[in-house]
Scaffold this motif. Sequence first.
Motif, mmCIF file in Angstrom:
data_model
loop_
_atom_site.group_PDB
_atom_site.id
_atom_site.type_symbol
_atom_site.label_atom_id
_atom_site.label_comp_id
_atom_site.label_asym_id
_atom_site.label_seq_id
_atom_site.Cartn_x
_atom_site.Cartn_y
_atom_site.Cartn_z
ATOM 1 N N GLY A 17 0.781 -1.239 0.000
ATOM 2 C CA GLY A 17 0.000 0.000 0.000
ATOM 3 C C GLY A 17 0.808 1.281 0.000
ATOM 4 O O GLY A 17 0.252 2.370 -0.169
ATOM 5 N N LEU A 18 2.120 1.174 0.164
ATOM 6 C CA LEU A 18 2.952 2.376 0.208
ATOM 7 C C LEU A 18 3.434 2.780 -1.189
ATOM 8 O O LEU A 18 3.599 1.942 -2.062
ATOM 9 N N ARG A 19 3.642 4.078 -1.368
ATOM 10 C CA ARG A 19 4.255 4.579 -2.599
ATOM 11 C C ARG A 19 5.768 4.426 -2.449
ATOM 12 O O ARG A 19 6.333 4.858 -1.452
ATOM 13 N N VAL A 20 6.408 3.847 -3.459
ATOM 14 C CA VAL A 20 7.818 3.476 -3.339
ATOM 15 C C VAL A 20 8.710 4.274 -4.284
ATOM 16 O O VAL A 20 8.385 4.456 -5.457
ATOM 17 N N ALA A 21 9.838 4.729 -3.756
ATOM 18 C CA ALA A 21 10.911 5.293 -4.575
ATOM 19 C C ALA A 21 12.054 4.293 -4.569
ATOM 20 O O ALA A 21 12.563 3.942 -3.499
ATOM 21 N N MET A 46 14.330 5.447 -9.898
ATOM 22 C CA MET A 46 15.338 6.503 -10.015
ATOM 23 C C MET A 46 16.743 5.917 -10.153
ATOM 24 O O MET A 46 17.061 4.896 -9.526
ATOM 25 N N ASP A 47 17.565 6.575 -10.960
ATOM 26 C CA ASP A 47 18.950 6.144 -11.108
ATOM 27 C C ASP A 47 19.799 7.332 -11.529
ATOM 28 O O ASP A 47 19.301 8.257 -12.188
ATOM 29 N N ILE A 48 21.080 7.284 -11.174
ATOM 30 C CA ILE A 48 21.989 8.384 -11.510
ATOM 31 C C ILE A 48 22.431 8.340 -12.968
ATOM 32 O O ILE A 48 22.837 9.341 -13.534
ATOM 33 N N ASN A 49 22.329 7.157 -13.606
ATOM 34 C CA ASN A 49 22.797 6.984 -14.981
ATOM 35 C C ASN A 49 21.641 6.813 -15.974
ATOM 36 O O ASN A 49 20.613 6.212 -15.645
ATOM 37 N N LYS A 50 21.848 7.321 -17.183
ATOM 38 C CA LYS A 50 20.797 7.255 -18.212
ATOM 39 C C LYS A 50 20.522 5.834 -18.680
ATOM 40 O O LYS A 50 19.380 5.480 -18.949
ATOM 41 N N GLY A 51 21.590 5.012 -18.783
ATOM 42 C CA GLY A 51 21.429 3.637 -19.269
ATOM 43 C C GLY A 51 20.407 2.844 -18.472
ATOM 44 O O GLY A 51 19.457 2.289 -19.046
ATOM 45 N N PRO A 52 20.564 2.772 -17.152
ATOM 46 C CA PRO A 52 19.578 2.044 -16.346
ATOM 47 C C PRO A 52 18.161 2.617 -16.464
ATOM 48 O O PRO A 52 17.187 1.853 -16.482
ATOM 49 N N ILE A 53 18.057 3.934 -16.559
ATOM 50 C CA ILE A 53 16.728 4.554 -16.699
ATOM 51 C C ILE A 53 16.077 4.132 -18.013
ATOM 52 O O ILE A 53 14.884 3.804 -18.055
ATOM 53 N N LEU A 54 16.864 4.100 -19.088
ATOM 54 C CA LEU A 54 16.327 3.674 -20.388
ATOM 55 C C LEU A 54 15.890 2.214 -20.351
ATOM 56 O O LEU A 54 14.834 1.858 -20.892
ATOM 57 N N ARG A 55 16.685 1.364 -19.682
ATOM 58 C CA ARG A 55 16.327 -0.056 -19.546
ATOM 59 C C ARG A 55 15.060 -0.205 -18.712
ATOM 60 O O ARG A 55 14.172 -1.008 -19.039
ATOM 61 N N ALA A 56 14.981 0.577 -17.644
ATOM 62 C CA ALA A 56 13.789 0.526 -16.787
ATOM 63 C C ALA A 56 12.550 0.971 -17.573
ATOM 64 O O ALA A 56 11.491 0.346 -17.481
ATOM 65 N N GLN A 57 12.698 2.027 -18.365
ATOM 66 C CA GLN A 57 11.569 2.533 -19.167
ATOM 67 C C GLN A 57 11.074 1.483 -20.149
ATOM 68 O O GLN A 57 9.860 1.299 -20.322
ATOM 69 N N THR A 71 9.768 7.313 -14.059
ATOM 70 C CA THR A 71 11.227 7.222 -13.993
ATOM 71 C C THR A 71 11.842 8.617 -13.874
ATOM 72 O O THR A 71 11.327 9.575 -14.451
ATOM 73 N N ARG A 72 12.941 8.692 -13.121
ATOM 74 C CA ARG A 72 13.635 9.976 -12.959
ATOM 75 C C ARG A 72 15.148 9.752 -12.925
ATOM 76 O O ARG A 72 15.636 8.859 -12.229
ATOM 77 N N ASN A 75 20.520 11.755 -8.807
ATOM 78 C CA ASN A 75 21.614 11.355 -7.922
ATOM 79 C C ASN A 75 21.019 11.155 -6.529
ATOM 80 O O ASN A 75 20.722 12.108 -5.822
ATOM 81 N N GLY A 76 20.803 9.915 -6.153
ATOM 82 C CA GLY A 76 20.171 9.634 -4.872
ATOM 83 C C GLY A 76 18.759 10.194 -4.805
ATOM 84 O O GLY A 76 17.942 9.975 -5.700
ATOM 85 N N PHE A 77 18.498 10.945 -3.741
ATOM 86 C CA PHE A 77 17.161 11.515 -3.515
ATOM 87 C C PHE A 77 16.974 12.899 -4.144
ATOM 88 O O PHE A 77 15.938 13.532 -3.923
ATOM 89 N N ASP A 78 17.966 13.377 -4.926
ATOM 90 C CA ASP A 78 17.954 14.771 -5.399
ATOM 91 C C ASP A 78 16.656 15.174 -6.099
ATOM 92 O O ASP A 78 16.171 16.287 -5.922
ATOM 93 N N LYS A 79 16.090 14.292 -6.914
ATOM 94 C CA LYS A 79 14.897 14.641 -7.702
ATOM 95 C C LYS A 79 13.591 14.146 -7.066
ATOM 96 O O LYS A 79 12.558 14.085 -7.732
ATOM 97 N N LEU A 80 13.664 13.822 -5.783
ATOM 98 C CA LEU A 80 12.466 13.374 -5.067
ATOM 99 C C LEU A 80 12.102 14.411 -4.017
ATOM 100 O O LEU A 80 12.924 14.772 -3.176
ATOM 101 N N GLU A 81 10.873 14.887 -4.076
ATOM 102 C CA GLU A 81 10.417 15.874 -3.110
ATOM 103 C C GLU A 81 9.955 15.176 -1.826
ATOM 104 O O GLU A 81 9.416 14.067 -1.870
ATOM 105 N N PRO A 82 10.150 15.822 -0.672
ATOM 106 C CA PRO A 82 9.650 15.250 0.583
ATOM 107 C C PRO A 82 8.146 14.981 0.500
ATOM 108 O O PRO A 82 7.388 15.840 0.047
#
Length: 233
Positions: A17-21, A46-57, A71-72, A75-82
């Motif tokens: 039931g939780l939203r996951v990052a 989320m990932d710091i590299n484009k390759g993994p993000i493209l594979r995930a997409q 997908t975002r 770098n770590g939590f940088d693009k995730l808002e509280p």
Amino acid sequence: MKLSDRLQAVASFVTPGLRVADIGTDHGYVPIYLTEQGIIPYAIAMDINKGPILRAQENIKENGLEKLIETRLSNGFDKLEPGEADCAVIAGMGGELITKILDNGRNVTDKLKELVLSPHSEVWLVRKYLHNNDFKIIDEKMIIDEGKFYTIMKVVKGIDDIYSEEDYMYGKILIEKKDEVLMKYIYKEYNKVEKIFENISKNGTDNAKSRIAELEKEKKMLTNVINKLENGD
């Protein structure tokens, strides 16, 4: 989505039931599995590299989950808002990197309901960081996947019990649960230390003496854990 034993164990620690990052998502397997099974309503991969993000997409699209997984590049939590996620999964990287990601993302982690962590190395460093920064480990599991040992921990905000050095090194909860995989790991480590000890004992140099002292300390800790696992002392 069929997960490896390691990732299956990671996914099993996420509260339904939780939203996951998923930080460092790689192929996006964990978010795909969790949403596909209806365990969680939404995920951010989320990932710091484009390759993994493209594979995930690609994998997300292939499974028809574009509306449930975002997908975002981050770098770590940088693009995730509280408040955007309730649970963060960080698995598949070293302990030192995980502690840096957690420390840099305190504005986000302070708002999370839980963390699911699986460091590939320096697990003791992660436990110590959590303990010193008002996080509480509420569950741990150790598994063997393709011959390697992995630790998975579930963490919430809170003050934890007092930890000994053995607890940091090998896991207070794992020891208390008399975890069978931990027992295999401890015996493996003890035998490894014994062999190194025997080889170095033949060398009389100052460096050898210093290393012997370290090994004796490690052997003592391992023996104490073995006693706890076998006898409950």
